[in-house]
Motif scaffolding. Structure first.
Motif, short mmCIF file in Angstrom:
data_model
loop_
_atom_site.label_atom_id
_atom_site.label_comp_id
_atom_site.label_asym_id
_atom_site.label_seq_id
_atom_site.Cartn_x
_atom_site.Cartn_y
_atom_site.Cartn_z
N GLU A 1 8.34 -9.13 2.69
CA GLU A 1 7.85 -8.86 4.13
C GLU A 1 8.00 -7.23 4.91
O GLU A 1 9.47 -6.82 4.23
N GLU A 2 6.80 -6.96 5.24
CA GLU A 2 7.63 -5.66 6.23
C GLU A 2 6.94 -5.69 7.36
O GLU A 2 6.37 -6.53 8.04
N PRO A 3 7.55 -4.87 8.05
CA PRO A 3 6.81 -4.23 9.79
C PRO A 3 5.51 -3.43 9.38
O PRO A 3 5.44 -2.56 8.77
N TYR A 4 5.06 -3.46 10.14
CA TYR A 4 3.24 -2.61 10.87
C TYR A 4 3.25 -2.14 12.03
O TYR A 4 3.92 -3.37 12.59
N THR A 5 2.97 -0.88 11.68
CA THR A 5 2.17 -0.25 12.67
C THR A 5 1.07 0.33 13.58
O THR A 5 1.25 1.40 11.83
N ALA A 6 0.16 -0.09 13.69
CA ALA A 6 -1.59 0.01 12.77
C ALA A 6 -2.17 -0.80 13.87
O ALA A 6 -1.65 -2.39 14.30
N GLY A 7 -2.75 0.18 14.41
CA GLY A 7 -4.30 -0.76 15.06
C GLY A 7 -5.57 -1.80 14.46
O GLY A 7 -5.55 -2.63 14.95
N THR A 8 -5.54 -1.69 13.25
CA THR A 8 -6.69 -2.14 12.28
C THR A 8 -6.02 -2.66 10.98
O THR A 8 -4.75 -2.11 10.67
N LEU A 9 -6.34 -3.84 10.55
CA LEU A 9 -6.30 -3.91 9.27
C LEU A 9 -6.07 -3.24 8.08
O LEU A 9 -5.12 -2.70 6.95
N ALA A 10 -7.46 -2.58 8.06
CA ALA A 10 -7.48 -0.88 7.21
C ALA A 10 -6.37 -0.06 7.41
O ALA A 10 -5.50 0.65 6.04
N GLU A 11 -5.42 0.04 8.43
CA GLU A 11 -4.93 0.94 8.84
C GLU A 11 -3.85 1.04 8.24
O GLU A 11 -2.90 1.53 7.47
N ALA A 12 -3.01 -0.80 8.37
CA ALA A 12 -1.92 -0.92 7.83
C ALA A 12 -1.61 -1.25 6.54
O ALA A 12 -0.70 -0.78 5.80
N LEU A 13 -3.47 -1.72 5.87
CA LEU A 13 -3.08 -1.36 4.48
C LEU A 13 -2.99 0.25 4.02
O LEU A 13 -2.30 -0.27 2.68
N THR A 14 -3.44 1.03 4.09
CA THR A 14 -3.50 2.65 3.60
C THR A 14 -1.77 2.88 3.82
O THR A 14 -1.51 3.33 2.74
N VAL A 15 -0.84 2.01 4.96
CA VAL A 15 0.22 3.13 5.60
C VAL A 15 0.68 2.25 4.30
O VAL A 15 1.88 2.58 2.94
N VAL A 16 0.80 0.48 3.41
CA VAL A 16 2.33 0.09 2.58
C VAL A 16 1.64 0.76 1.37
O VAL A 16 2.15 0.33 0.53
N CYS A 17 0.11 0.94 1.17
CA CYS A 17 -0.47 1.05 0.00
C CYS A 17 0.81 3.16 -0.39
O CYS A 17 0.77 3.40 -1.31
#
Length: 84
Positions: free
Chosen positions: A20-36
């Motif tokens: 697991e890891e933290p996210y800081t994002a408004g949408t699922l798409a934004e969160a997935l972009t960051v983890v990629c």
């Protein structure tokens, strides 16, 4: 901006190199972009085949840009599982 936790399971966990890891994002798409961007390569390929739960609710076929994340929320990344 909402912050929460992304949890990886099975092949996604192996590809991310973490459970697991933290996210800081408004949408699922934004969160997935960051983890990629954090984990280029195999994780990007694995995510293309995954299902997602956001705060326990299946995302299904909804566009990831429309799935809002909340502060303190959880995104579960579920690759296809064999054997049901």
């Amino acid at each position: 901006m909402p912050a929460g936790t992304i949890r990886y399971w099975a092949a996604a966990k192996a590809a991310a190199g973490t459970a697991e890891e933290p996210y800081t994002a408004g949408t699922l798409a934004e969160a997935l972009t960051v983890v990629c961007q954090r984990h280029p390569g195999e994780l990007t390929r694995v995510l293309e085949r995954c299902s997602f739960l956001v705060d326990g609710a299946p995302v299904g076929n909804r566009a990831h840009e429309t799935v809002r994340l909340v502060d303190g929320g959880t995104v579960e990344v579920l690759p296809p599982f064999a054997g049901g």
